[in-house]
Design a protein around this motif. Structure first.
Motif, PDB file in Angstrom:
ATOM      1  N   GLU A 125      37.004  64.032  36.539  1.00  0.00           N
ATOM      2  CA  GLU A 125      37.643  65.259  36.054  1.00  0.00           C
ATOM      3  C   GLU A 125      37.753  66.266  37.187  1.00  0.00           C
ATOM      4  O   GLU A 125      36.834  66.396  37.993  1.00  0.00           O
ATOM      5  CB  GLU A 125      36.808  65.832  34.912  1.00  0.00           C
ATOM      6  CG  GLU A 125      37.380  67.082  34.292  1.00  0.00           C
ATOM      7  CD  GLU A 125      36.542  67.545  33.122  1.00  0.00           C
ATOM      8  OE1 GLU A 125      36.801  67.084  31.991  1.00  0.00           O
ATOM      9  OE2 GLU A 125      35.619  68.342  33.345  1.00  0.00           O
ATOM     10  N   THR A 182      42.515  68.254  34.842  1.00  0.00           N
ATOM     11  CA  THR A 182      42.987  66.898  34.581  1.00  0.00           C
ATOM     12  C   THR A 182      41.786  65.966  34.569  1.00  0.00           C
ATOM     13  O   THR A 182      40.793  66.219  35.247  1.00  0.00           O
ATOM     14  CB  THR A 182      44.036  66.454  35.629  1.00  0.00           C
ATOM     15  OG1 THR A 182      44.558  65.178  35.250  1.00  0.00           O
ATOM     16  CG2 THR A 182      43.448  66.373  37.018  1.00  0.00           C
ATOM     17  N   ARG A 238      42.166  56.971  28.974  1.00  0.00           N
ATOM     18  CA  ARG A 238      42.687  58.258  28.505  1.00  0.00           C
ATOM     19  C   ARG A 238      42.978  59.167  29.692  1.00  0.00           C
ATOM     20  O   ARG A 238      42.133  59.378  30.547  1.00  0.00           O
ATOM     21  CB  ARG A 238      41.678  58.928  27.587  1.00  0.00           C
ATOM     22  CG  ARG A 238      42.219  60.231  26.988  1.00  0.00           C
ATOM     23  CD  ARG A 238      41.161  60.978  26.234  1.00  0.00           C
ATOM     24  NE  ARG A 238      40.207  61.518  27.206  1.00  0.00           N
ATOM     25  CZ  ARG A 238      38.982  61.897  26.892  1.00  0.00           C
ATOM     26  NH1 ARG A 238      38.523  61.764  25.675  1.00  0.00           N
ATOM     27  NH2 ARG A 238      38.191  62.390  27.812  1.00  0.00           N
ATOM     28  N   LYS A 247      44.201  63.113  30.532  1.00  0.00           N
ATOM     29  CA  LYS A 247      44.371  64.444  29.960  1.00  0.00           C
ATOM     30  C   LYS A 247      44.755  65.406  31.074  1.00  0.00           C
ATOM     31  O   LYS A 247      44.262  65.289  32.186  1.00  0.00           O
ATOM     32  CB  LYS A 247      43.068  64.927  29.308  1.00  0.00           C
ATOM     33  CG  LYS A 247      42.710  64.229  28.037  1.00  0.00           C
ATOM     34  CD  LYS A 247      41.348  64.617  27.540  1.00  0.00           C
ATOM     35  CE  LYS A 247      41.352  65.938  26.842  1.00  0.00           C
ATOM     36  NZ  LYS A 247      40.042  66.252  26.210  1.00  0.00           N
ATOM     37  N   SER A 297      45.880  69.780  31.466  1.00  0.00           N
ATOM     38  CA  SER A 297      46.190  71.056  30.831  1.00  0.00           C
ATOM     39  C   SER A 297      46.339  72.123  31.906  1.00  0.00           C
ATOM     40  O   SER A 297      45.814  72.002  33.001  1.00  0.00           O
ATOM     41  CB  SER A 297      45.099  71.459  29.830  1.00  0.00           C
ATOM     42  OG  SER A 297      43.877  71.685  30.494  1.00  0.00           O
ATOM     43  N   ARG A 332      48.696  71.433  26.848  1.00  0.00           N
ATOM     44  CA  ARG A 332      47.704  70.372  27.048  1.00  0.00           C
ATOM     45  C   ARG A 332      48.343  69.063  26.619  1.00  0.00           C
ATOM     46  O   ARG A 332      48.986  68.988  25.566  1.00  0.00           O
ATOM     47  CB  ARG A 332      46.457  70.638  26.234  1.00  0.00           C
ATOM     48  CG  ARG A 332      45.398  69.537  26.450  1.00  0.00           C
ATOM     49  CD  ARG A 332      44.116  69.844  25.769  1.00  0.00           C
ATOM     50  NE  ARG A 332      44.319  69.815  24.332  1.00  0.00           N
ATOM     51  CZ  ARG A 332      43.414  70.174  23.449  1.00  0.00           C
ATOM     52  NH1 ARG A 332      42.243  70.628  23.845  1.00  0.00           N
ATOM     53  NH2 ARG A 332      43.648  70.113  22.156  1.00  0.00           N
ATOM     54  N   THR A 339      47.616  64.759  26.233  1.00  0.00           N
ATOM     55  CA  THR A 339      46.667  63.647  26.198  1.00  0.00           C
ATOM     56  C   THR A 339      47.442  62.359  25.972  1.00  0.00           C
ATOM     57  O   THR A 339      48.316  62.302  25.085  1.00  0.00           O
ATOM     58  CB  THR A 339      45.636  63.819  25.068  1.00  0.00           C
ATOM     59  OG1 THR A 339      44.972  65.065  25.227  1.00  0.00           O
ATOM     60  CG2 THR A 339      44.616  62.699  25.086  1.00  0.00           C
ATOM     61  N   TYR A 340      47.136  61.351  26.773  1.00  0.00           N
ATOM     62  CA  TYR A 340      47.791  60.047  26.678  1.00  0.00           C
ATOM     63  C   TYR A 340      46.692  59.000  26.591  1.00  0.00           C
ATOM     64  O   TYR A 340      45.870  58.887  27.496  1.00  0.00           O
ATOM     65  CB  TYR A 340      48.658  59.830  27.921  1.00  0.00           C
ATOM     66  CG  TYR A 340      49.665  58.721  27.808  1.00  0.00           C
ATOM     67  CD1 TYR A 340      50.910  58.948  27.244  1.00  0.00           C
ATOM     68  CD2 TYR A 340      49.371  57.444  28.283  1.00  0.00           C
ATOM     69  CE1 TYR A 340      51.846  57.937  27.156  1.00  0.00           C
ATOM     70  CE2 TYR A 340      50.301  56.433  28.194  1.00  0.00           C
ATOM     71  CZ  TYR A 340      51.539  56.681  27.626  1.00  0.00           C
ATOM     72  OH  TYR A 340      52.461  55.669  27.539  1.00  0.00           O
ATOM     73  N   LEU A 341      46.649  58.244  25.485  1.00  0.00           N
ATOM     74  CA  LEU A 341      45.582  57.283  25.240  1.00  0.00           C
ATOM     75  C   LEU A 341      46.167  55.872  25.142  1.00  0.00           C
ATOM     76  O   LEU A 341      47.089  55.630  24.359  1.00  0.00           O
ATOM     77  CB  LEU A 341      44.858  57.636  23.937  1.00  0.00           C
ATOM     78  CG  LEU A 341      43.666  56.806  23.556  1.00  0.00           C
ATOM     79  CD1 LEU A 341      42.505  57.045  24.519  1.00  0.00           C
ATOM     80  CD2 LEU A 341      43.247  57.126  22.139  1.00  0.00           C
ATOM     81  N   ARG A 393      49.500  59.681  21.800  1.00  0.00           N
ATOM     82  CA  ARG A 393      49.775  60.727  22.785  1.00  0.00           C
ATOM     83  C   ARG A 393      49.898  62.027  22.023  1.00  0.00           C
ATOM     84  O   ARG A 393      50.299  62.052  20.856  1.00  0.00           O
ATOM     85  CB  ARG A 393      51.012  60.409  23.609  1.00  0.00           C
ATOM     86  CG  ARG A 393      52.264  60.338  22.821  1.00  0.00           C
ATOM     87  CD  ARG A 393      53.470  60.031  23.700  1.00  0.00           C
ATOM     88  NE  ARG A 393      54.575  59.680  22.843  1.00  0.00           N
ATOM     89  CZ  ARG A 393      55.290  58.586  22.942  1.00  0.00           C
ATOM     90  NH1 ARG A 393      55.031  57.725  23.879  1.00  0.00           N
ATOM     91  NH2 ARG A 393      56.262  58.350  22.122  1.00  0.00           N
TER      92      ARG A 393
END
Length: 163
Positions: free
Chosen positions: A78, A90, A113, A115, A117, A137, A139-141, A151
């Motif tokens: 992170e 991120t 995942r 992320k 923002s 924000r 998020t892509y999973l 997402r």
């Protein structure tokens, strides 16, 4: 009748560079039989630079369970950046399908995942308003085969008031 189980845990954390730290954790669950045990080993870090304007955090962990030979690790990285009125964050999380910390908790395995923002937070010259904040924000999973699971895109704003 409840079988006797040995649970051991060691956690060591060391402060480094003033505002940063590194650590390791080792966990063992053993009921006294060689064929049934679970072990976890992990390392983590948190580095802070430029008066906490730049922060890097992460971990890497592996588990050992009888009969499981691969796909048993998890990791996360992170990055946070704060510059004046702007913030950016991120992260990437990877939990393989056989990662199994029996003494612990994993909300979901077999995932990757991403992320990200960003926020803009001005402080207006007002006696009643302390701060505005606005930003997106994302998020892509995915699973470990890179198939999309979900997402999410969110755009939010808020205001802190002076009381």
């Amino acid at each position: 009748d409840v079988a006797r189980t040995n649970v051991s845990l060691v956690r060591v954390r060391r402060d480094v560079f003033g505002r940063s730290n590194i650590g390791i954790i080792a966990i063992n669950r053993s009921p006294g039989e060689k064929t049934d045990h679970n072990r976890s080993l992990g390392g983590d870090f948190s580095f802070s630079f430029f008066n906490s304007a730049l922060n890097l955090r992460g971990f890497y962990a592996k588990t050992w369970t009888p009969g499981v030979e691969s796909e048993d690790v998890a990791g996360m990285a992170e990055l946070d950046l704060k510059k004046g009125k702007f913030e950016f964050q991120t992260s990437y999380l990877d939990v393989q399908k056989n990662f199994n910390p029996e003494v612990g908790f994993v909300p979901r395995d077999d995932i990757r995942r991403f992320k990200a923002s960003g926020r803009w937070s001005p402080r207006p010259n007002s006696p009643r308003i302390r701060r505005f904040s606005i930003g997106p924000r994302f998020t892509y999973l995915m699973d470990q085969n890179n198939l999309l699971q979900s997402r999410d895109f969110e755009f939010s704003s808020f205001m802190n008031l002076e009381v």
